[in-house]
Design a protein around this motif. Structure first.
Motif, PDB file in Angstrom:
ATOM      1  N   THR A  85       0.844  -1.194   0.000  1.00  0.00           N
ATOM      2  CA  THR A  85       0.000   0.000   0.000  1.00  0.00           C
ATOM      3  C   THR A  85       0.879   1.244   0.000  1.00  0.00           C
ATOM      4  O   THR A  85       0.665   2.175   0.751  1.00  0.00           O
ATOM      5  CB  THR A  85      -0.922   0.016   1.232  1.00  0.00           C
ATOM      6  N   GLY A  86       1.899   1.253  -0.835  1.00  0.00           N
ATOM      7  CA  GLY A  86       2.804   2.377  -0.850  1.00  0.00           C
ATOM      8  C   GLY A  86       3.950   2.180   0.120  1.00  0.00           C
ATOM      9  O   GLY A  86       4.913   2.921   0.128  1.00  0.00           O
ATOM     10  N   ARG A  87       3.838   1.195   0.975  1.00  0.00           N
ATOM     11  CA  ARG A  87       4.910   0.812   1.892  1.00  0.00           C
ATOM     12  C   ARG A  87       4.854  -0.695   2.009  1.00  0.00           C
ATOM     13  O   ARG A  87       3.833  -1.313   1.689  1.00  0.00           O
ATOM     14  CB  ARG A  87       4.727   1.452   3.271  1.00  0.00           C
ATOM     15  N   GLN A  88       5.915  -1.311   2.464  1.00  0.00           N
ATOM     16  CA  GLN A  88       5.923  -2.763   2.600  1.00  0.00           C
ATOM     17  C   GLN A  88       5.085  -3.158   3.803  1.00  0.00           C
ATOM     18  O   GLN A  88       5.357  -2.754   4.927  1.00  0.00           O
ATOM     19  CB  GLN A  88       7.366  -3.279   2.783  1.00  0.00           C
ATOM     20  N   ALA A  89       4.035  -3.921   3.576  1.00  0.00           N
ATOM     21  CA  ALA A  89       3.174  -4.349   4.673  1.00  0.00           C
ATOM     22  C   ALA A  89       3.856  -5.441   5.474  1.00  0.00           C
ATOM     23  O   ALA A  89       4.612  -6.241   4.930  1.00  0.00           O
ATOM     24  CB  ALA A  89       1.843  -4.861   4.119  1.00  0.00           C
ATOM     25  N   SER A  90       3.583  -5.484   6.764  1.00  0.00           N
ATOM     26  CA  SER A  90       4.131  -6.552   7.586  1.00  0.00           C
ATOM     27  C   SER A  90       3.370  -7.824   7.312  1.00  0.00           C
ATOM     28  O   SER A  90       2.266  -7.812   6.767  1.00  0.00           O
ATOM     29  CB  SER A  90       4.002  -6.189   9.072  1.00  0.00           C
ATOM     30  N   ALA A  91       3.961  -8.962   7.681  1.00  0.00           N
ATOM     31  CA  ALA A  91       3.315 -10.256   7.442  1.00  0.00           C
ATOM     32  C   ALA A  91       1.956 -10.306   8.118  1.00  0.00           C
ATOM     33  O   ALA A  91       1.004 -10.882   7.606  1.00  0.00           O
ATOM     34  CB  ALA A  91       4.210 -11.377   7.948  1.00  0.00           C
ATOM     35  N   LYS A  92       1.850  -9.698   9.299  1.00  0.00           N
ATOM     36  CA  LYS A  92       0.596  -9.748  10.046  1.00  0.00           C
ATOM     37  C   LYS A  92      -0.527  -9.043   9.294  1.00  0.00           C
ATOM     38  O   LYS A  92      -1.695  -9.432   9.368  1.00  0.00           O
ATOM     39  CB  LYS A  92       0.798  -9.092  11.410  1.00  0.00           C
ATOM     40  N   GLU A  93      -0.217  -8.002   8.537  1.00  0.00           N
ATOM     41  CA  GLU A  93      -1.232  -7.214   7.860  1.00  0.00           C
ATOM     42  C   GLU A  93      -1.752  -7.871   6.587  1.00  0.00           C
ATOM     43  O   GLU A  93      -2.723  -7.427   6.019  1.00  0.00           O
ATOM     44  CB  GLU A  93      -0.665  -5.835   7.516  1.00  0.00           C
ATOM     45  N   LYS A  94      -1.097  -8.916   6.153  1.00  0.00           N
ATOM     46  CA  LYS A  94      -1.453  -9.524   4.872  1.00  0.00           C
ATOM     47  C   LYS A  94      -2.645 -10.467   4.953  1.00  0.00           C
ATOM     48  O   LYS A  94      -3.154 -10.902   3.935  1.00  0.00           O
ATOM     49  CB  LYS A  94      -0.242 -10.273   4.312  1.00  0.00           C
ATOM     50  N   ALA A  95      -3.074 -10.839   6.137  1.00  0.00           N
ATOM     51  CA  ALA A  95      -4.200 -11.748   6.302  1.00  0.00           C
ATOM     52  C   ALA A  95      -4.932 -11.395   7.588  1.00  0.00           C
ATOM     53  O   ALA A  95      -4.358 -10.828   8.512  1.00  0.00           O
ATOM     54  CB  ALA A  95      -3.712 -13.199   6.347  1.00  0.00           C
ATOM     55  N   ARG A  96      -6.204 -11.757   7.620  1.00  0.00           N
ATOM     56  CA  ARG A  96      -6.979 -11.533   8.839  1.00  0.00           C
ATOM     57  C   ARG A  96      -8.077 -12.585   8.929  1.00  0.00           C
ATOM     58  O   ARG A  96      -8.573 -13.089   7.911  1.00  0.00           O
ATOM     59  CB  ARG A  96      -7.581 -10.130   8.878  1.00  0.00           C
ATOM     60  N   LEU A  97      -8.455 -12.916  10.151  1.00  0.00           N
ATOM     61  CA  LEU A  97      -9.558 -13.843  10.376  1.00  0.00           C
ATOM     62  C   LEU A  97     -10.854 -13.109  10.067  1.00  0.00           C
ATOM     63  O   LEU A  97     -11.137 -12.066  10.654  1.00  0.00           O
ATOM     64  CB  LEU A  97      -9.542 -14.332  11.823  1.00  0.00           C
ATOM     65  N   SER A  98     -11.637 -13.635   9.131  1.00  0.00           N
ATOM     66  CA  SER A  98     -12.860 -12.957   8.702  1.00  0.00           C
ATOM     67  C   SER A  98     -14.125 -13.590   9.268  1.00  0.00           C
ATOM     68  O   SER A  98     -15.108 -12.900   9.521  1.00  0.00           O
ATOM     69  CB  SER A  98     -12.944 -12.958   7.170  1.00  0.00           C
ATOM     70  N   ILE A  99     -14.113 -14.903   9.415  1.00  0.00           N
ATOM     71  CA  ILE A  99     -15.268 -15.608   9.987  1.00  0.00           C
ATOM     72  C   ILE A  99     -14.752 -16.489  11.112  1.00  0.00           C
ATOM     73  O   ILE A  99     -13.952 -17.399  10.883  1.00  0.00           O
ATOM     74  CB  ILE A  99     -15.986 -16.476   8.934  1.00  0.00           C
ATOM     75  N   LYS A 100     -15.185 -16.211  12.309  1.00  0.00           N
ATOM     76  CA  LYS A 100     -14.727 -16.989  13.458  1.00  0.00           C
ATOM     77  C   LYS A 100     -15.315 -18.399  13.424  1.00  0.00           C
ATOM     78  O   LYS A 100     -16.218 -18.694  12.636  1.00  0.00           O
ATOM     79  CB  LYS A 100     -15.104 -16.272  14.750  1.00  0.00           C
ATOM     80  N   LYS A 101     -14.806 -19.253  14.282  1.00  0.00           N
ATOM     81  CA  LYS A 101     -15.162 -20.674  14.267  1.00  0.00           C
ATOM     82  C   LYS A 101     -16.666 -20.894  14.406  1.00  0.00           C
ATOM     83  O   LYS A 101     -17.313 -20.349  15.287  1.00  0.00           O
ATOM     84  CB  LYS A 101     -14.433 -21.405  15.397  1.00  0.00           C
ATOM     85  N   GLN A 102     -17.182 -21.734  13.519  1.00  0.00           N
ATOM     86  CA  GLN A 102     -18.589 -22.135  13.543  1.00  0.00           C
ATOM     87  C   GLN A 102     -18.651 -23.653  13.688  1.00  0.00           C
ATOM     88  O   GLN A 102     -17.929 -24.369  12.999  1.00  0.00           O
ATOM     89  CB  GLN A 102     -19.302 -21.696  12.254  1.00  0.00           C
ATOM     90  N   LYS A 103     -19.518 -24.141  14.567  1.00  0.00           N
ATOM     91  CA  LYS A 103     -19.563 -25.561  14.899  1.00  0.00           C
ATOM     92  C   LYS A 103     -20.784 -26.239  14.289  1.00  0.00           C
ATOM     93  O   LYS A 103     -21.894 -25.696  14.333  1.00  0.00           O
ATOM     94  CB  LYS A 103     -19.586 -25.748  16.415  1.00  0.00           C
ATOM     95  N   TYR A 104     -20.583 -27.461  13.763  1.00  0.00           N
ATOM     96  CA  TYR A 104     -21.646 -28.232  13.130  1.00  0.00           C
ATOM     97  C   TYR A 104     -21.476 -29.715  13.466  1.00  0.00           C
ATOM     98  O   TYR A 104     -20.999 -30.497  12.647  1.00  0.00           O
ATOM     99  CB  TYR A 104     -21.616 -28.054  11.608  1.00  0.00           C
TER     100      TYR A 104
END
Length: 327
Positions: free
Chosen positions: A292-311
């Protein structure tokens, strides 16, 4: 790497095909049974490069046409390589770009006739392919391209979770950036996994084609139910080691924290399967491509979008690979 098939009808044509094959490796098909070879290559390869008259190619490929999102790229050129014509699937199939690359080898001229390229404006089908975006309503593309050619304004929606009432002339592009994390009890039935996934997808996913990969922990990589799900979705299965999960700070995960399970810890030796696998796989797939105009850290490259769902013995979660859209 693009899978290319070369076709020719004369010795001079085959000499050119061999020359091209040295720079852009693929398969060189024999002269005999041209129609049958073209039919076989049509559904298996990404591009057909034909060193022959355009009319011959058109007659052979006409019965094979299925749609611009399904047909391979087709390139036609003369036996000297003077004119390298992007004949079919210029954007989604990559024929326009391939024609330019092949013309560099032959010293000829790439011939591209798509209006957006001629006018030098954005082609959203090409942008979608480059950015791994799913075009949900390909029929709207003609309206958008027409508007841009007339120098009008267009509306583009790009969001993996965006849902609204569909408009006929609005183009919807959806990032294929989700990694599905999966955990299950031992010897779970594939049919039960499929049923649980349908429920999960119906609640949380606007389109299952947003999923780029399925991920699970190494101890579960051989489960038939998980293998079957990845196969049904036609995406790769990514296996995350327990060692990687054990080194993960559950509290520091973007979109987290991850849910810790004492039972899973006791059974598998790690406190999370679906969430941790999804996040670590997404982080791995993001690589160094996110900027994004600067080198992103490894942590910023992914994120949890849907938390655990049980079935009932099955868990799902999803992580998003963050990306910059390059139009």
């Amino acid at each position: 790497m693009m899978r290319i098939g070369y076709f020719a009808l004369t010795e001079q044509g085959f000499a050119l095909a061999r020359r091209l094959n040295e720079q852009w490796p693929g398969e060189i098909f024999p002269k005999a049974d041209l129609k049958q070879h073209m039919e076989e290559a049509w559904g298996r390869l990404d591009a057909l490069v034909c060193v022959m008259a355009a009319g011959i190619v058109v007659r052979h490929m006409a019965p094979l046409l299925r749609g611009k999102d399904k047909d391979p790229a087709v390139i036609v050129m003369d036996i000297r390589g003077q004119w390298v014509i992007s004949l079919l699937s210029g954007h989604l199939g990559g024929a326009n770009e391939l024609a330019a690359r092949l013309a560099e080898v032959t010293g000829g001229h790439p011939v591209v006739t798509t209006a957006t390229d001629v006018e030098g404006i954005i082609a959203f089908d090409e942008a979608a392919k480059k950015n791994q975006l799913l075009i949900e309503n390909l029929s709207a593309l003609k309206y958008v391209s027409g508007q841009m050619l007339d120098r009008g304004e267009v509306k583009v929606v790009i969001d993996p979770f965006y849902i609204e009432e569909r408009a006929e002339k609005t183009l919807y592009l959806r990032p294929q950036t989700l990694v599905l994390g999966v955990g299950c009890k031992k010897e779970m039935a594939p049919e039960r996994m499929a049923e649980a996934f349908r429920s999960f997808a119906g609640t949380f996913l606007p389109d299952i084609r947003c999923i780029r990969a399925v991920a699970t922990v190494d101890r579960k990589a051989g489960e038939a139910a998980i293998l079957s799900l990845a196969e049904r979705l036609e995406v790769p299965l990514m296996v995350i080691s327990r060692k990687m999960i054990s080194h993960l700070d559950f509290e520091a995960v973007p979109g987290g924290p991850l849910e810790y399970s004492p039972f899973v810890e006791k059974t598998l030796g790690v406190g999370s399967v679906a969430e941790a696998s999804a996040y670590l796989a997404a982080k791995s797939m993001a690589g160094g491509a996110y900027e994004t105009g600067r080198q992103a850290s490894a942590k910023e490259k992914a994120r949890l979008s849907i938390k655990k769902q049980k079935y009932e013995g099955i868990t799902f979660a999803a992580a998003e690979i963050r990306q910059t859209i390059d139009l």
